[in-house]
Structure formats: C-alpha cells, structure tokens
Design a protein around this motif. Structure first.
Motif, short mmCIF file in Angstrom:
data_model
loop_
_atom_site.label_atom_id
_atom_site.label_comp_id
_atom_site.label_asym_id
_atom_site.label_seq_id
_atom_site.Cartn_x
_atom_site.Cartn_y
_atom_site.Cartn_z
N LYS A 104 0.84 -1.21 0.00
CA LYS A 104 0.00 0.00 0.00
C LYS A 104 0.87 1.26 0.00
O LYS A 104 2.01 1.25 0.45
N HIS A 105 0.30 2.34 -0.46
CA HIS A 105 0.96 3.67 -0.43
C HIS A 105 2.30 3.68 -1.19
O HIS A 105 3.21 4.41 -0.84
N ILE A 106 2.40 2.81 -2.21
CA ILE A 106 3.59 2.81 -3.06
C ILE A 106 3.12 3.04 -4.50
O ILE A 106 2.16 2.42 -4.95
N GLY A 107 3.77 3.95 -5.18
CA GLY A 107 3.47 4.21 -6.58
C GLY A 107 4.73 4.08 -7.40
O GLY A 107 5.82 3.80 -6.89
N GLY A 108 4.58 4.29 -8.70
CA GLY A 108 5.74 4.22 -9.57
C GLY A 108 5.64 5.24 -10.68
O GLY A 108 4.54 5.52 -11.18
N PHE A 109 6.79 5.80 -11.06
CA PHE A 109 6.81 6.78 -12.15
C PHE A 109 7.77 6.28 -13.23
O PHE A 109 8.97 6.13 -12.98
N GLY A 169 24.99 8.98 -23.30
CA GLY A 169 23.65 9.25 -22.80
C GLY A 169 23.66 9.20 -21.28
O GLY A 169 24.72 9.38 -20.67
N PRO A 170 22.53 8.88 -20.63
CA PRO A 170 21.25 8.65 -21.30
C PRO A 170 20.48 9.96 -21.48
O PRO A 170 20.68 10.92 -20.74
N PHE A 171 19.60 9.96 -22.47
CA PHE A 171 18.63 11.03 -22.62
C PHE A 171 17.31 10.47 -22.08
O PHE A 171 16.91 9.37 -22.47
N ALA A 172 16.70 11.20 -21.20
CA ALA A 172 15.46 10.71 -20.58
C ALA A 172 14.28 10.97 -21.50
O ALA A 172 14.29 11.86 -22.34
N GLY A 173 13.27 10.16 -21.32
CA GLY A 173 12.02 10.35 -22.06
C GLY A 173 10.87 9.92 -21.18
O GLY A 173 11.08 9.39 -20.08
N PHE A 174 9.67 10.13 -21.66
CA PHE A 174 8.52 9.68 -20.88
C PHE A 174 7.65 8.76 -21.71
O PHE A 174 7.35 9.03 -22.87
N SER A 175 7.26 7.65 -21.11
CA SER A 175 6.28 6.74 -21.67
C SER A 175 5.47 6.22 -20.49
O SER A 175 6.04 5.93 -19.44
N PRO A 176 4.15 6.10 -20.63
CA PRO A 176 3.35 5.59 -19.51
C PRO A 176 3.53 4.08 -19.30
O PRO A 176 2.99 3.52 -18.36
N LEU A 189 7.09 -1.29 -18.83
CA LEU A 189 8.09 -2.12 -19.51
C LEU A 189 8.13 -1.69 -20.97
O LEU A 189 7.14 -1.16 -21.47
N LYS A 190 9.23 -1.95 -21.66
CA LYS A 190 9.26 -1.64 -23.10
C LYS A 190 8.15 -2.37 -23.83
O LYS A 190 7.57 -1.86 -24.79
N THR A 191 7.87 -3.58 -23.37
CA THR A 191 6.81 -4.39 -23.99
C THR A 191 5.49 -4.25 -23.24
O THR A 191 4.60 -5.09 -23.37
N GLY A 192 5.36 -3.19 -22.42
CA GLY A 192 4.16 -3.01 -21.60
C GLY A 192 3.03 -2.33 -22.34
O GLY A 192 3.03 -2.21 -23.57
N SER A 193 2.07 -1.83 -21.54
CA SER A 193 0.87 -1.18 -22.09
C SER A 193 0.89 0.31 -21.78
O SER A 193 1.43 0.73 -20.74
N ASN A 194 0.30 1.11 -22.66
CA ASN A 194 0.19 2.55 -22.41
C ASN A 194 -0.72 2.86 -21.23
O ASN A 194 -0.79 4.00 -20.77
N LEU A 195 -1.43 1.84 -20.74
CA LEU A 195 -2.32 2.03 -19.58
C LEU A 195 -1.64 1.67 -18.26
O LEU A 195 -2.26 1.76 -17.20
N ASP A 196 -0.37 1.25 -18.31
CA ASP A 196 0.32 0.78 -17.08
C ASP A 196 0.30 1.81 -15.97
O ASP A 196 -0.01 1.48 -14.82
N LEU A 197 0.65 3.05 -16.28
CA LEU A 197 0.73 4.09 -15.24
C LEU A 197 -0.63 4.34 -14.62
O LEU A 197 -0.77 4.33 -13.39
N ILE A 198 -1.65 4.53 -15.44
CA ILE A 198 -2.98 4.87 -14.91
C ILE A 198 -3.55 3.70 -14.11
O ILE A 198 -4.20 3.88 -13.08
N VAL A 214 11.10 2.21 -13.63
CA VAL A 214 10.00 2.74 -12.83
C VAL A 214 10.58 3.18 -11.49
O VAL A 214 11.01 2.36 -10.68
N GLN A 215 10.62 4.49 -11.29
CA GLN A 215 11.14 5.05 -10.04
C GLN A 215 10.05 4.90 -8.96
O GLN A 215 8.89 5.23 -9.19
N VAL A 216 10.44 4.42 -7.81
CA VAL A 216 9.49 4.18 -6.72
C VAL A 216 9.07 5.50 -6.09
O VAL A 216 9.89 6.39 -5.85
N ILE A 217 7.77 5.61 -5.81
CA ILE A 217 7.22 6.76 -5.07
C ILE A 217 6.60 6.21 -3.80
O ILE A 217 5.76 5.31 -3.85
N LYS A 218 7.01 6.74 -2.65
CA LYS A 218 6.39 6.28 -1.40
C LYS A 218 6.48 7.38 -0.35
O LYS A 218 7.17 8.39 -0.53
#
Length: 500
Positions: free
Chosen positions: A260-265, A317-324, A327-336, A397-401
């Motif tokens: 609980k109370h853990i998120g990811g970015f 590098g690295p040059f950072a970017g954003f994708s929701p 995983l590289k093979t994940g879904s665009n709905l992962d974050l939400i 995925v950087q941990v948020i807590k």
C-alpha cells in the motif's frame, strides 16, 4: 482449454538478472527445493537486464558523482559510495564462485575490465572533484584512483574528449583502472542455462495475471500461457516478483499491507551509439560527468566503452524520455492502472513535488537530434551527427512512497525490496544501481524471507561469498585477497595489477 494446476516450493516471476541470481543462490543453498520461473517474453534477460537496455556499468561508485555529496561544511560524504562498492564486491565473489566451479563459463562474455573516470568542468566542479578524490583515495576500496587537472595528462587518458577543446575553462578527471563493463544480458542468459541444467522449470511466453493468498497460506499464481492460450494455476510457499517495471502491478495484486501507499513513475531512456569504428577505437573508458542543475540523478551524462556481442561499442547518454509503459513491452495504460485508492494521495503529492522533474522530462522528450549532438559535443567537441545512431534503452520505474525524511510522495532513486511481514513474498522495485548489486539485494531477500535457514546456510554462503557478513573496508587484507582472486577468476587482469 484445460487449466493446469501445480504446487512448488518457489516461484520466480520474471527471467531477469534478479530472478537468475536468487534462483542460483537458492539452488546452492537448498538444492532439493523445486523452483519454477515464469517469463512473459520468449527469452531470458529481454527487458531491464538486456545489454541494450542499461548502461552496462559495474556500479561500484568509482566514477558516479551522485554517490558522493558535498555537505554544508564543504566536506564530501562518501558513505553511499562505500556501501555500493562493498555491494558490488559481493557480486564479483559470487560470479567467481560460479566460474571456479564451472557452473558458468567464459566470464569474458559478460565482464570486461575498463577504466572508470569522472570528468568535470568549471572551477567549482574541479574543486569538488579534487576533494572527492582526496576523500576516496585514502579508502582501500578505491585504491589506485588518480586525479589530474593537467590538460596534457587528460589527453593521454581521454584523447577523443580532449581533441578540439578550445575553451579555457578548468577541467579535471579522476581515473581508476579497476572498473568494469558488465553485459547483464549475457550474464542472465548464462545463469538461466545453469538453472535449466539443474532441472529448474523455466516457462517462457507465460504471463502472470494474478497472485492470491490461499486458505492454506500459500500463494496462488494465475498464469496465461501465451502460446496455447490456456490458463494455469501454480501455488508456492514463496514467490519472488522480479519483473522489472512490471513488479509494481504484481505486488499490488498480492494485497499485502506493505504494497500500500507505493506508486511508480516510469522513465524511458535513449542512448547515442557510435557507428564509426575509427572513433570507437579512440576511446577506452567509462567517463561519467555531473548532472546539470535541476536534473535527476539518473540523467548523469556518460560516454561509455561497451562490449556487446563480443564487439567494442561507444555509447553516450542517457537522454530521458517519458512513456506511460512500465516495460518496453508493456501497455500505455500501465501508469494509470497503477493508481489505486491507497496510493492516489502519494502519487498526487509526488506530482506536486516533482514539477522540476516533469519539466526536465518534457524538455528531454522535445530534444531534436541536433540538440542531443550539442550535449554530446560537451564530451566530444568534434562529434558529427552522421557518426551516431539512436538506441531506445529500457524503461525504469522510479518508486514513489511516503517516507519519514521526505514526507508524502517521495521519489526514490535506488533499488529496494518490498517483503511481506511473514517473508512469503518479495518484490524488487526501483532502478540504479540495480543489477550490479543483484547479489547483495538477493542476500537481503534471503535474510528477510528465510531467517529460519540462515544459520544453517551460513557456511555455504561464506564459501560462495567469503566476505559475507563482513566489511571489506575494515578488512583491507581480505579485500586485497578477494580483489586478486576474483580478478583472476573473471579474467580481469587489469584489476589484478591495480591491486597487486
């Protein structure tokens, strides 16, 4: 479609370097235990562990400036650097044990000696680097480190970086020859070949869909067989979730209070790869710079000699970017989908706190290749765009807590393990130093999840990892002995010379 149901001792989710390491340790400590592995992709080490999806640095704080911070009084805090270096020594020892017993072969296919360097510009940064060098070079873990602010000496060390440099800004570097380039993809594949030879059941193209507690206190893992389309149910006493960015959603499915109370970015990455062999041959080091003001630690620019597919490469590098996607093979709905009632406030607090990171990521996403070339030119003044290609690296995925020091919604920049209070399930979250410290992290999993066996296992652990339970910094003779023996086992002759 029939449903398959089985029972086992241990289930490892994800065929990356963490599961490979834990499985290899357990097979030495408890060879009679039955282990099953489930991986949604067709091969091991295809996501975060893949050689193109990470920097391939044997992270031991030899060159990474973000592991040493300047305190208010101007002194340098090297606590984190010592910790990470000690952790990498554990990995070297375990890999050497596997090589010496011919459980894995050809270490040169996954680890190569390469100098690690830090490079800074500007009077303030040069002063910082000199103080950092003085603080580290007196420590036995960093023996052999050199410092220079002499342009002629730097031309010897890094000719490609110094050529064509016209500004008169002060410049300095540290260099230590005992660094390594590690192909974690190759290592992962070796370890899974080893596990397969020990009758570990490895199931590729099997996606874990759910994890639930049974009335008997076991964990039931619901698995979709991507080839046959069937659903399988497997129960185990212990489950390790080592699915890279995909670990957080699976941890949430367990419902344990610790989830609980853990998120990811999610943060994606890009590297520039040199396609000109003449330029590749002019550089032989991993050279880490300093993150720009306001940029996150994972954005530290570095110019790396890499060994991939037995070929010398050069990456920047690295040059950072954003994708929701998580995983590289994940879904665009992962974050939400990862936002739950129990972590929504944590996530919102992080969003409010990390406006600078959001701004940085937007700027990075909008970078043109010409702008990326400008950043590369800070390292290689004569760089030309036609000599470089772009490679998309892995998702992190950087941990948020919520933490005591940082408060609600604090973004974490390390690697951490979340375990159930009874030790029946553990999940690995976070990013760097990650794979480099896999052995340390998996020892932590063993200690938290199998405390009842640790006394029985201790002699074997000390056989595999001679410094287990000891501080190498406080035992310089043992450190020298281990450096020499692991350098010999892993074929790192440069390191052996540096510590002789």
């Amino acid at each position: 479609m029939s449903n398959r149901q089985t029972k086992t001792d241990v289930i490892l989710i994800g065929a990356g370097v963490m599961s490979a390491t834990l499985g290899s340790l357990l097979k030495e400590l408890a060879p009679q235990w039955e282990i099953k592995v489930f991986e949604k992709l067709a091969n091991p080490g295809e996501e975060s562990s893949n050689e193109w999806n990470n920097a391939g640095t044997g992270h031991s704080a030899l060159c990474e400036l973000n592991y040493t911070t300047e305190k208010a009084d101007g002194s340098i805090d090297i606590t984190k650097a010592i910790k990470i270096n000690e952790q990498f020594q554990l990995s070297r020892q375990f890999w050497s044990y596997l090589v010496n017993r011919e459980l894995i072969h050809n270490p040169q296919d996954f680890i190569m000696p390469i100098p690690h360097m830090s490079l800074v510009q500007g009077e303030k940064n040069v002063t910082f680097l000199k103080k950092r060098f003085e603080a580290l070079s007196n420590n036995p873990l960093f023996q052999g480190m050199e410092f220079s602010d002499d342009p002629d000496k730097l031309k010897e060390w890094i000719p490609l970086i110094m050529e064509g440099r016209t500004d008169n800004e002060p410049i300095a570097a540290t260099k230590i020859d005992s660094g390594t380039d590690v192909n974690f993809g190759a290592l992962t594949r070796m370890l899974f070949d080893h596990l397969k030879s020990l009758d570990v059941e490895i199931n590729y193209k099997h996606a874990v869909k759910d994890i639930k507690r049974t009335s008997e206190g076991l964990w039931e893992v619901k698995v979709h067989n991507n080839e046959s389309g069937s659903t399988e149910y497997h129960t185990a006493k212990f489950v390790f979730i080592g699915g890279g960015g995909g670990s957080l959603p699976l941890l949430q499915k367990t419902g344990i209070p610790e989830s609980k109370h853990i998120g990811g970015f999610p943060v994606s990455g890009l590297f520039m790869v040199c396609n000109n062999p003449e330029i590749v041959e002019q550089h032989h080091a991993k050279v880490y710079g300093k993150a720009k003001v306001g940029a996150p630690p994972m954005s530290v620019p570095h110019l790396d000699t890499r060994y991939i597919d037995n070929k010398k490469s050069l990456l920047f590098g690295p040059f950072a970017g954003f994708s929701p996607k998580f995983l590289k093979t994940g879904s665009n709905l992962d974050l939400i989908r990862s936002v739950k009632p129990n972590n929504v406030l944590t996530m919102l607090a992080a969003g409010f706190k990390e406006m600078a990171l959001t701004k940085y990521l937007i700027q990075q996403v909008l970078l043109s290749n010409e702008k990326r070339l400008e950043e590369l030119k800070e390292f290689i003044p004569n760089a030309k765009l036609e000599d470089w290609d772009i490679v998309v690296a892995g998702q992190r995925v950087q941990v948020i807590k919520d933490t005591e020091t940082g408060g609600k919604g604090t973004l974490q920049f390390g690697t951490e393990v979340v375990t159930a209070s009874d030790g029946s399930v553990a999940a690995l979250l976070g990013a760097s130093p990650g794979a480099s410290t896999a052995v340390h992290v998996m020892l932590e999993v063993l200690e938290k999840c199998f405390p009842q066996y640790m006394m029985e296992w201790e002699p074997k652990l000390k056989e595999m990892i001679p410094s287990y339970g000891m501080s190498l910094m406080e035992n310089p003779e043992l450190l020298q002995e281990i450096h020499t023996s692991t350098a010999q086992a892993l074929g790192l002759s440069q390191q052996e010379l540096a510590y002789s």
